[in-house]
Design a protein around this motif. Structure first.
Motif, short mmCIF file in Angstrom:
data_model
loop_
_atom_site.label_atom_id
_atom_site.label_comp_id
_atom_site.label_asym_id
_atom_site.label_seq_id
_atom_site.Cartn_x
_atom_site.Cartn_y
_atom_site.Cartn_z
N TYR A 75 45.53 31.33 15.13
CA TYR A 75 46.34 31.68 13.97
C TYR A 75 47.72 32.08 14.49
O TYR A 75 47.83 32.97 15.34
N TYR A 92 46.43 34.98 16.96
CA TYR A 92 45.06 35.45 16.85
C TYR A 92 44.11 34.30 17.12
O TYR A 92 44.37 33.17 16.73
N SER A 94 40.17 32.75 16.74
CA SER A 94 38.93 32.83 15.99
C SER A 94 38.12 31.57 16.23
O SER A 94 38.64 30.57 16.71
N GLU A 97 38.70 28.60 10.97
CA GLU A 97 39.72 29.03 10.03
C GLU A 97 39.04 29.38 8.71
O GLU A 97 38.14 28.69 8.27
N TYR A 101 39.36 35.58 7.57
CA TYR A 101 40.12 35.87 8.79
C TYR A 101 41.60 35.99 8.46
O TYR A 101 42.29 36.86 9.00
#
Length: 125
Positions: A75, A92, A94, A97, A101
């Protein structure tokens, strides 16, 4: 590698595989220890209250973990200050998506001082 909590041994193997350079684990450990403090300070720094424009995007990467490839989502939040200066507000990582989040990312920006966002999101452009 630092942001993904990869072990020193795996980091060493990665550097050797990509750059054909043998770096001792002690060197990787020393560099990581120094960078960890600076990275944490950057991630937690106070932000301006208002940005003229904020770009939000998620980029998908294939990453090799434990001998197999998995997908990671990065991100990326880029802000344009009222003075016209671009600034990376945050990065960020993760597994996927998703709206939950994104909500966590935007909540963190708010906790760091941002009160107003005029967003240009990639799915709206």
């Amino acid at each position: 590698m630092l942001a993904s909590d990869i072990s020193y041994k795996d980091s060493r193997s990665h550097v050797e595989e990509i750059y054909a350079v043998d770096v001792p684990e002690a060197t990787i450990s020393a560099v990581t220890d120094r960078l960890t403090v600076e990275l944490k300070q950057w991630q937690e720094r106070a932000l301006d209250a208002v940005y003229a424009v904020v770009w939000l995007d998620a980029i998908f990467y294939k990453v090799k973990e434990n001998g197999r490839y998995t997908q990671k989502t990065i991100y990326t939040i880029l802000g344009l200050s009222l003075e016209g200066k671009k600034e990376v507000l945050g990065l960020y990582i993760s597994e996927t998506e998703g709206a939950n989040y994104w909500l966590a990312v935007l909540t963190e920006l708010q906790n760091r001082g941002v009160t107003t966002l005029n967003c240009l999101c990639r799915w709206l452009i």
